[in-house]
Design a protein around this motif. Sequence first.
Motif, PDB file in Angstrom:
ATOM      1  N   ALA A 210       0.537  -1.160   0.175  1.00  0.00           N
ATOM      2  CA  ALA A 210      -0.181  -0.095   0.054  1.00  0.00           C
ATOM      3  C   ALA A 210       1.234   1.192  -0.356  1.00  0.00           C
ATOM      4  O   ALA A 210       0.785   2.149  -0.474  1.00  0.00           O
ATOM      5  CB  ALA A 210      -1.125   0.059   0.803  1.00  0.00           C
ATOM      6  N   GLY A 211       2.297   1.763   0.683  1.00  0.00           N
ATOM      7  CA  GLY A 211       2.417   2.201   0.624  1.00  0.00           C
ATOM      8  C   GLY A 211       3.612   2.527  -0.912  1.00  0.00           C
ATOM      9  O   GLY A 211       3.439   3.668  -1.206  1.00  0.00           O
ATOM     10  N   LYS A 212       3.958   1.488  -1.310  1.00  0.00           N
ATOM     11  CA  LYS A 212       4.516   1.589  -2.754  1.00  0.00           C
ATOM     12  C   LYS A 212       3.135   2.592  -3.857  1.00  0.00           C
ATOM     13  O   LYS A 212       3.599   2.716  -4.158  1.00  0.00           O
ATOM     14  CB  LYS A 212       4.621   0.519  -3.297  1.00  0.00           C
ATOM     15  N   LEU A 213       2.070   1.847  -3.700  1.00  0.00           N
ATOM     16  CA  LEU A 213       1.068   2.341  -4.185  1.00  0.00           C
ATOM     17  C   LEU A 213       1.171   4.230  -3.951  1.00  0.00           C
ATOM     18  O   LEU A 213       0.399   4.513  -5.412  1.00  0.00           O
ATOM     19  CB  LEU A 213      -0.636   1.629  -3.266  1.00  0.00           C
ATOM     20  N   LYS A 214       0.698   4.120  -2.825  1.00  0.00           N
ATOM     21  CA  LYS A 214       0.626   5.466  -2.413  1.00  0.00           C
ATOM     22  C   LYS A 214       2.067   6.165  -3.391  1.00  0.00           C
ATOM     23  O   LYS A 214       1.666   7.750  -3.810  1.00  0.00           O
ATOM     24  CB  LYS A 214       0.887   5.459  -1.101  1.00  0.00           C
ATOM     25  N   THR A 215       2.960   6.182  -3.406  1.00  0.00           N
ATOM     26  CA  THR A 215       4.476   6.551  -4.206  1.00  0.00           C
ATOM     27  C   THR A 215       4.695   6.526  -5.701  1.00  0.00           C
ATOM     28  O   THR A 215       4.790   7.367  -6.251  1.00  0.00           O
ATOM     29  CB  THR A 215       5.427   5.666  -4.128  1.00  0.00           C
ATOM     30  N   SER A 239      -3.950 -10.349   0.098  1.00  0.00           N
ATOM     31  CA  SER A 239      -5.693 -10.498   1.222  1.00  0.00           C
ATOM     32  C   SER A 239      -6.235 -11.160   0.741  1.00  0.00           C
ATOM     33  O   SER A 239      -6.493 -11.976   1.720  1.00  0.00           O
ATOM     34  CB  SER A 239      -6.274  -9.406   0.461  1.00  0.00           C
ATOM     35  N   TYR A 240      -5.791 -12.150  -0.426  1.00  0.00           N
ATOM     36  CA  TYR A 240      -6.603 -13.354  -0.812  1.00  0.00           C
ATOM     37  C   TYR A 240      -6.190 -14.581   0.086  1.00  0.00           C
ATOM     38  O   TYR A 240      -7.016 -15.594   0.248  1.00  0.00           O
ATOM     39  CB  TYR A 240      -6.323 -13.916  -1.946  1.00  0.00           C
ATOM     40  N   LYS A 241      -4.155 -14.580  -0.328  1.00  0.00           N
ATOM     41  CA  LYS A 241      -3.862 -16.134   0.544  1.00  0.00           C
ATOM     42  C   LYS A 241      -4.069 -15.816   2.185  1.00  0.00           C
ATOM     43  O   LYS A 241      -4.405 -17.086   2.731  1.00  0.00           O
ATOM     44  CB  LYS A 241      -2.737 -15.244   0.500  1.00  0.00           C
ATOM     45  N   VAL A 259     -10.536  -9.302   4.253  1.00  0.00           N
ATOM     46  CA  VAL A 259     -10.698  -9.414   2.313  1.00  0.00           C
ATOM     47  C   VAL A 259     -11.005  -7.820   1.983  1.00  0.00           C
ATOM     48  O   VAL A 259     -10.653  -7.300   0.817  1.00  0.00           O
ATOM     49  CB  VAL A 259     -11.786 -10.268   2.153  1.00  0.00           C
ATOM     50  N   ASP A 260     -12.206  -7.489   3.441  1.00  0.00           N
ATOM     51  CA  ASP A 260     -11.927  -5.726   3.417  1.00  0.00           C
ATOM     52  C   ASP A 260     -11.332  -4.876   2.676  1.00  0.00           C
ATOM     53  O   ASP A 260     -11.823  -3.653   2.091  1.00  0.00           O
ATOM     54  CB  ASP A 260     -13.057  -5.496   4.483  1.00  0.00           C
ATOM     55  N   ASN A 261     -10.241  -5.495   3.642  1.00  0.00           N
ATOM     56  CA  ASN A 261      -9.089  -4.433   3.625  1.00  0.00           C
ATOM     57  C   ASN A 261      -8.502  -4.223   1.757  1.00  0.00           C
ATOM     58  O   ASN A 261      -7.661  -3.124   1.871  1.00  0.00           O
ATOM     59  CB  ASN A 261      -7.627  -4.523   4.655  1.00  0.00           C
ATOM     60  N   GLY A 262      -8.190  -5.691   1.941  1.00  0.00           N
ATOM     61  CA  GLY A 262      -7.776  -6.020   0.139  1.00  0.00           C
ATOM     62  C   GLY A 262      -8.647  -5.237  -0.948  1.00  0.00           C
ATOM     63  O   GLY A 262      -8.034  -4.518  -1.863  1.00  0.00           O
ATOM     64  N   LEU A 263      -9.631  -4.840  -0.535  1.00  0.00           N
ATOM     65  CA  LEU A 263     -10.423  -4.597  -1.308  1.00  0.00           C
ATOM     66  C   LEU A 263     -10.859  -2.878  -1.090  1.00  0.00           C
ATOM     67  O   LEU A 263     -10.889  -2.315  -2.425  1.00  0.00           O
ATOM     68  CB  LEU A 263     -12.007  -4.771  -1.186  1.00  0.00           C
ATOM     69  N   SER A 264     -10.308  -2.551  -0.340  1.00  0.00           N
ATOM     70  CA  SER A 264     -10.408  -0.823   0.110  1.00  0.00           C
ATOM     71  C   SER A 264      -9.401  -0.777  -1.437  1.00  0.00           C
ATOM     72  O   SER A 264      -8.790   1.017  -1.602  1.00  0.00           O
ATOM     73  CB  SER A 264     -10.032  -0.901   1.174  1.00  0.00           C
ATOM     74  N   TYR A 265      -7.949  -1.225  -1.039  1.00  0.00           N
ATOM     75  CA  TYR A 265      -6.911  -0.566  -2.518  1.00  0.00           C
ATOM     76  C   TYR A 265      -7.567  -1.214  -3.876  1.00  0.00           C
ATOM     77  O   TYR A 265      -7.082  -0.779  -5.128  1.00  0.00           O
ATOM     78  CB  TYR A 265      -5.933  -1.216  -1.925  1.00  0.00           C
ATOM     79  N   ASP A 269     -11.351  -5.855  -7.952  1.00  0.00           N
ATOM     80  CA  ASP A 269     -10.557  -7.161  -8.621  1.00  0.00           C
ATOM     81  C   ASP A 269     -12.457  -7.950  -7.684  1.00  0.00           C
ATOM     82  O   ASP A 269     -12.698  -8.254  -6.859  1.00  0.00           O
ATOM     83  CB  ASP A 269     -10.122  -7.312  -7.272  1.00  0.00           C
ATOM     84  N   GLN A 270     -12.658  -8.811  -8.706  1.00  0.00           N
ATOM     85  CA  GLN A 270     -13.461  -9.769  -8.705  1.00  0.00           C
ATOM     86  C   GLN A 270     -13.306 -10.836  -8.370  1.00  0.00           C
ATOM     87  O   GLN A 270     -13.875 -10.834  -7.861  1.00  0.00           O
ATOM     88  CB  GLN A 270     -13.519  -9.999 -10.522  1.00  0.00           C
ATOM     89  N   LYS A 271     -11.715 -10.895  -7.771  1.00  0.00           N
ATOM     90  CA  LYS A 271     -11.716 -12.023  -7.198  1.00  0.00           C
ATOM     91  C   LYS A 271     -11.886 -12.204  -5.376  1.00  0.00           C
ATOM     92  O   LYS A 271     -12.474 -13.543  -5.093  1.00  0.00           O
ATOM     93  CB  LYS A 271     -10.291 -12.600  -7.712  1.00  0.00           C
ATOM     94  N   LEU A 272     -11.481 -11.285  -5.159  1.00  0.00           N
ATOM     95  CA  LEU A 272     -11.695 -10.962  -3.628  1.00  0.00           C
ATOM     96  C   LEU A 272     -13.491 -10.282  -3.493  1.00  0.00           C
ATOM     97  O   LEU A 272     -13.838 -10.506  -2.434  1.00  0.00           O
ATOM     98  CB  LEU A 272     -11.103  -9.845  -3.854  1.00  0.00           C
ATOM     99  N   THR A 273     -14.009  -9.883  -4.488  1.00  0.00           N
ATOM    100  CA  THR A 273     -15.370  -9.561  -4.347  1.00  0.00           C
ATOM    101  C   THR A 273     -16.542 -10.791  -4.192  1.00  0.00           C
ATOM    102  O   THR A 273     -16.745 -11.483  -3.577  1.00  0.00           O
ATOM    103  CB  THR A 273     -15.571  -8.753  -5.581  1.00  0.00           C
ATOM    104  N   LYS A 274     -15.947 -12.072  -5.009  1.00  0.00           N
ATOM    105  CA  LYS A 274     -16.356 -13.103  -5.186  1.00  0.00           C
ATOM    106  C   LYS A 274     -16.042 -13.172  -3.842  1.00  0.00           C
ATOM    107  O   LYS A 274     -16.738 -14.235  -3.022  1.00  0.00           O
ATOM    108  CB  LYS A 274     -16.606 -13.640  -6.288  1.00  0.00           C
TER     109      LYS A 274
END
Length: 402
Positions: A210-215, A239-241, A259-265, A269-274
């Motif tokens: 998440a830090g690198k995504l912000k960068t 997140s899935y793992k 899962v919710d934390n992963g979906l915030s970024y 992502d359909q895999k996480l949603t499902k």
Amino acid sequence: MYCHVCGTKNSSGQAQCQKCGTVLKQVSSTEDQIWKEQEGLSPRNVAAAGEVSKRKNSPFLWIIPLLLAAFMGALLTYYYNQESAVNAQVKTLHHEAEQAALNGKYAEAIKLLDKALGYRPNVEALVQDRQITAKAYNLFNQMDEAADLLKTGKLSEADKIIQTAAKTLNERQEPVFAKARAALNNRKVTLAVLKVKKEIDQLTTVEALAGKLKTISGLSGKEAEAVRKQIIDKLAGISYKQAEQQVKKRNFTAALQTVDNGLSYAPDDQKLTKYRDEVLREKKAFEKAEEERIRLAEQQAAEEELRNRTGAVYVTDLSAELDEYGDLYISGSIVNQGTRPISSVALIVNINASNGDYIGETDAYVYPTILDVGEEGYFETYYYGVYEATNVTVTNASWYVE
């Protein structure tokens, strides 16, 4: 006759001058004629002087200067026209060079300026424009050199060139540097992206990614978008793992939070949603089936239990693809060949180089989470930083029997 000494006139025929007694010469008629001619010299000279005066007033004397003046005028006109034509050509070459330089065609601009300087080597504007264009061309070539270094992974060397060029361009405001400045900005983005990409291969937590995504969020361009997607995909995968591990421990609440934390970024992502829906269903199913499993546990035969717990999972398909970033995408499918539904199927995939050398292993989790008898499940995972062709095999599998 006259005495040639005293000049006294004596009678003709006298032998001696009556005044001085000088013997007189006998003068011939020819001599008389000479004297007569001498006496008439004055009128003849006057006639000659008149002739000279007439020649001085002749019209041919002022025609020559006029012809000379006309010739000089024609020569000066020709010279002026020639110089004007050269000036016009130099002006045209200068204008074409300016347009070429502004369009980033530095080599063409330098060639045109050199041609113009061949006609007018002392024109200061041409000399200065030639120097400025050469500087812009040099900077642009440095950016090409930096691009080659970036392609080969020599980030430190490329960074030095980019920093030096940036310092130079900060001191230049001329429009001719526009293309060189655009190339510099592109190299900066590419460098930043590659630095992040090199780092994300080593990151294994959602927080770090998440830090690198912000960068990288402030960067634009094709490379930045590709790495941004890679970060999001890896973040979603982690997140899935993690959620899978929590589900395996029957910690459904923690799994939902992960899962919710992963979906915030990675909200798309359909895999996480499902999977979130699957976690909810499994949580309910687990709570409901827990009592059922307890009730039926004693009734199941040993052979059936052994089969379901040791041979229910059958891998029907396994493939691995190396993407453009050197990462290995692994996917495949399994079939539940047991006599009861199974859930939370986890696989260990072994990765070896084409020569058989061991590279590593990774976990893969099958979805849907619960597989009925004969039902097919699917799995996919990544192994980052491989950069070569590999062979993959499933070395172990674990699951829960419903």
